[in-house]
Motif scaffolding. Sequence first.
Motif, PDB file in Angstrom:
ATOM      1  N   LEU A  10       8.591   6.679   4.880  1.00  0.00           N
ATOM      2  CA  LEU A  10       7.158   5.889   5.076  1.00  0.00           C
ATOM      3  C   LEU A  10       6.650   6.008   6.431  1.00  0.00           C
ATOM      4  N   PRO A  11       7.459   6.058   7.558  1.00  0.00           N
ATOM      5  CA  PRO A  11       6.928   6.206   8.841  1.00  0.00           C
ATOM      6  C   PRO A  11       5.845   7.555   8.823  1.00  0.00           C
ATOM      7  N   ALA A  12       6.607   8.507   8.437  1.00  0.00           N
ATOM      8  CA  ALA A  12       6.103   9.905   8.546  1.00  0.00           C
ATOM      9  C   ALA A  12       4.546   9.799   7.832  1.00  0.00           C
ATOM     10  N   PHE A  13       4.776   9.234   6.423  1.00  0.00           N
ATOM     11  CA  PHE A  13       3.612   9.340   5.823  1.00  0.00           C
ATOM     12  C   PHE A  13       2.483   8.493   6.392  1.00  0.00           C
ATOM     13  N   LEU A  14       2.797   7.297   6.977  1.00  0.00           N
ATOM     14  CA  LEU A  14       1.896   6.562   7.765  1.00  0.00           C
ATOM     15  C   LEU A  14       1.386   7.114   9.085  1.00  0.00           C
ATOM     16  N   ARG A  15       2.048   7.940   9.677  1.00  0.00           N
ATOM     17  CA  ARG A  15       1.597   8.717  10.912  1.00  0.00           C
ATOM     18  C   ARG A  15       0.507   9.810  10.445  1.00  0.00           C
ATOM     19  N   GLU A  16       1.041  10.362   9.438  1.00  0.00           N
ATOM     20  CA  GLU A  16      -0.131  11.285   8.904  1.00  0.00           C
ATOM     21  C   GLU A  16      -1.531  10.787   8.314  1.00  0.00           C
ATOM     22  N   ALA A  17      -1.296   9.389   7.843  1.00  0.00           N
ATOM     23  CA  ALA A  17      -2.529   8.835   7.374  1.00  0.00           C
ATOM     24  C   ALA A  17      -3.382   8.421   8.331  1.00  0.00           C
ATOM     25  N   VAL A  18      -2.772   8.077   9.550  1.00  0.00           N
ATOM     26  CA  VAL A  18      -3.754   7.458  10.677  1.00  0.00           C
ATOM     27  C   VAL A  18      -4.295   8.849  11.115  1.00  0.00           C
ATOM     28  N   VAL A  19      -3.724   9.882  11.388  1.00  0.00           N
ATOM     29  CA  VAL A  19      -4.546  10.932  11.783  1.00  0.00           C
ATOM     30  C   VAL A  19      -5.505  11.626  10.915  1.00  0.00           C
ATOM     31  N   GLU A  20      -5.216  11.568   9.569  1.00  0.00           N
ATOM     32  CA  GLU A  20      -6.163  11.827   8.486  1.00  0.00           C
ATOM     33  C   GLU A  20      -7.187  11.043   8.240  1.00  0.00           C
ATOM     34  N   MET A  21      -7.099   9.730   8.662  1.00  0.00           N
ATOM     35  CA  MET A  21      -8.019   8.859   8.050  1.00  0.00           C
ATOM     36  C   MET A  21      -9.367   8.991   8.865  1.00  0.00           C
ATOM     37  N   GLU A  22      -9.260   9.407  10.195  1.00  0.00           N
ATOM     38  CA  GLU A  22     -10.259   9.623  11.069  1.00  0.00           C
ATOM     39  C   GLU A  22     -10.987  10.867  10.697  1.00  0.00           C
ATOM     40  N   GLN A  23     -10.269  11.986  10.497  1.00  0.00           N
ATOM     41  CA  GLN A  23     -11.062  13.153  10.002  1.00  0.00           C
ATOM     42  C   GLN A  23     -11.506  13.122   8.645  1.00  0.00           C
ATOM     43  N   ALA A  24     -11.039  12.208   7.772  1.00  0.00           N
ATOM     44  CA  ALA A  24     -11.652  12.248   6.456  1.00  0.00           C
ATOM     45  C   ALA A  24     -12.707  11.102   6.244  1.00  0.00           C
ATOM     46  N   GLY A  25     -13.164  10.249   7.427  1.00  0.00           N
ATOM     47  CA  GLY A  25     -14.022   9.204   7.363  1.00  0.00           C
ATOM     48  C   GLY A  25     -13.788   8.252   6.267  1.00  0.00           C
ATOM     49  N   HIS A  26     -12.764   7.708   6.350  1.00  0.00           N
ATOM     50  CA  HIS A  26     -12.559   6.656   5.207  1.00  0.00           C
ATOM     51  C   HIS A  26     -13.283   5.245   5.501  1.00  0.00           C
ATOM     52  N   LYS A  46      -9.102   1.953   6.505  1.00  0.00           N
ATOM     53  CA  LYS A  46      -8.481   2.252   7.776  1.00  0.00           C
ATOM     54  C   LYS A  46      -7.884   1.054   8.210  1.00  0.00           C
ATOM     55  N   ALA A  47      -8.167  -0.228   8.091  1.00  0.00           N
ATOM     56  CA  ALA A  47      -7.625  -1.395   8.541  1.00  0.00           C
ATOM     57  C   ALA A  47      -6.199  -1.783   7.756  1.00  0.00           C
ATOM     58  N   ILE A  82      -4.267   0.956   6.583  1.00  0.00           N
ATOM     59  CA  ILE A  82      -3.590   1.886   7.217  1.00  0.00           C
ATOM     60  C   ILE A  82      -2.927   1.563   8.457  1.00  0.00           C
ATOM     61  N   ARG A  83      -3.786   0.730   9.358  1.00  0.00           N
ATOM     62  CA  ARG A  83      -3.360   0.427  10.783  1.00  0.00           C
ATOM     63  C   ARG A  83      -2.451  -0.516  10.356  1.00  0.00           C
ATOM     64  N   ALA A  84      -2.705  -1.541   9.604  1.00  0.00           N
ATOM     65  CA  ALA A  84      -1.721  -2.567   9.576  1.00  0.00           C
ATOM     66  C   ALA A  84      -0.455  -2.478   9.304  1.00  0.00           C
ATOM     67  N   TYR A  85      -0.191  -1.527   8.227  1.00  0.00           N
ATOM     68  CA  TYR A  85       0.906  -1.004   7.608  1.00  0.00           C
ATOM     69  C   TYR A  85       1.645  -0.097   8.764  1.00  0.00           C
ATOM     70  N   HIS A  86       0.940   0.715   9.534  1.00  0.00           N
ATOM     71  CA  HIS A  86       1.167   1.300  10.778  1.00  0.00           C
ATOM     72  C   HIS A  86       2.079   0.514  11.816  1.00  0.00           C
ATOM     73  N   GLU A  87       1.263  -0.603  12.229  1.00  0.00           N
ATOM     74  CA  GLU A  87       2.018  -1.527  13.158  1.00  0.00           C
ATOM     75  C   GLU A  87       3.250  -2.200  12.376  1.00  0.00           C
ATOM     76  N   ARG A  88       3.068  -2.363  11.282  1.00  0.00           N
ATOM     77  CA  ARG A  88       4.154  -3.184  10.696  1.00  0.00           C
ATOM     78  C   ARG A  88       5.355  -2.273  10.582  1.00  0.00           C
ATOM     79  N   HIS A  89       5.722  -1.071  10.209  1.00  0.00           N
ATOM     80  CA  HIS A  89       6.593  -0.363   9.789  1.00  0.00           C
ATOM     81  C   HIS A  89       6.958   0.770  10.811  1.00  0.00           C
TER      82      HIS A  89
END
Length: 246
Positions: A209-225, A230-231, A233-240
Amino acid sequence: MSQGNVAIENIGSVISAAIDVLAEANPDDPETGERAHSVRYALVKFVNLAVSVSSDGTQVNIDGDSMPMGSADDIEVVGNQLLRATTGLVADLETAGFLEELKQLHHAVAGLAVSIARFGAKLESLEPVANSFAALADETHEPARLATLGYLIEEALTASSPGVESGIEPAESSRLMHIALGSVSIRSHDTELMECAFDRMAQHMPADLPAFLREAVVEMEQAGHPDEVKAVIRAYHERHIPRTIR
């Protein structure tokens, strides 16, 4: 005829068409013929049994023999037998270059897995299921269709064999399905599906999960979600992911 019966018979038609196209392409190959016979036998058993169960009948006729109406246990045995049989069929279509038939077969295998799950049976043969859902994820782009696909993947995962649900190290196919669910959920922009996917990953594959979330944080800005995506993704990134190792 119920909608469930129609869906089962459509799945059967697609699998039969794949068998036929391979048999026509290799009419003198005994191995192709043997594999075709194996898949067709498993298919006939499953369709007859599934139609009988969904029709609330009392008997099902398989190869001329009557037997009591099937239960979830019967569906589980026959359905997983058919899933295993489709593995070679997928490989043969890919090798032969029958791409349209392969695409349709991926839809049928995914539909078969969900049908088995909806009968209350367990999925034990996850490799063909994982491969088919991954192929469908690659070809699907509209958020609404991605959301539908995500919920179907979640259904299949919920019906997967007990080893995954009990916290035992998941098999590679289950791991790939969890990652596919996470990816599809983000692309769907369905925040409820995202939370479901991320919670499943936290429970069943926490090391990934941590690696998945790190990639998701990077990708979410590039993809323009959207901001709500984004909220989450950030919440789970902070939690895990502890701040000290970010």
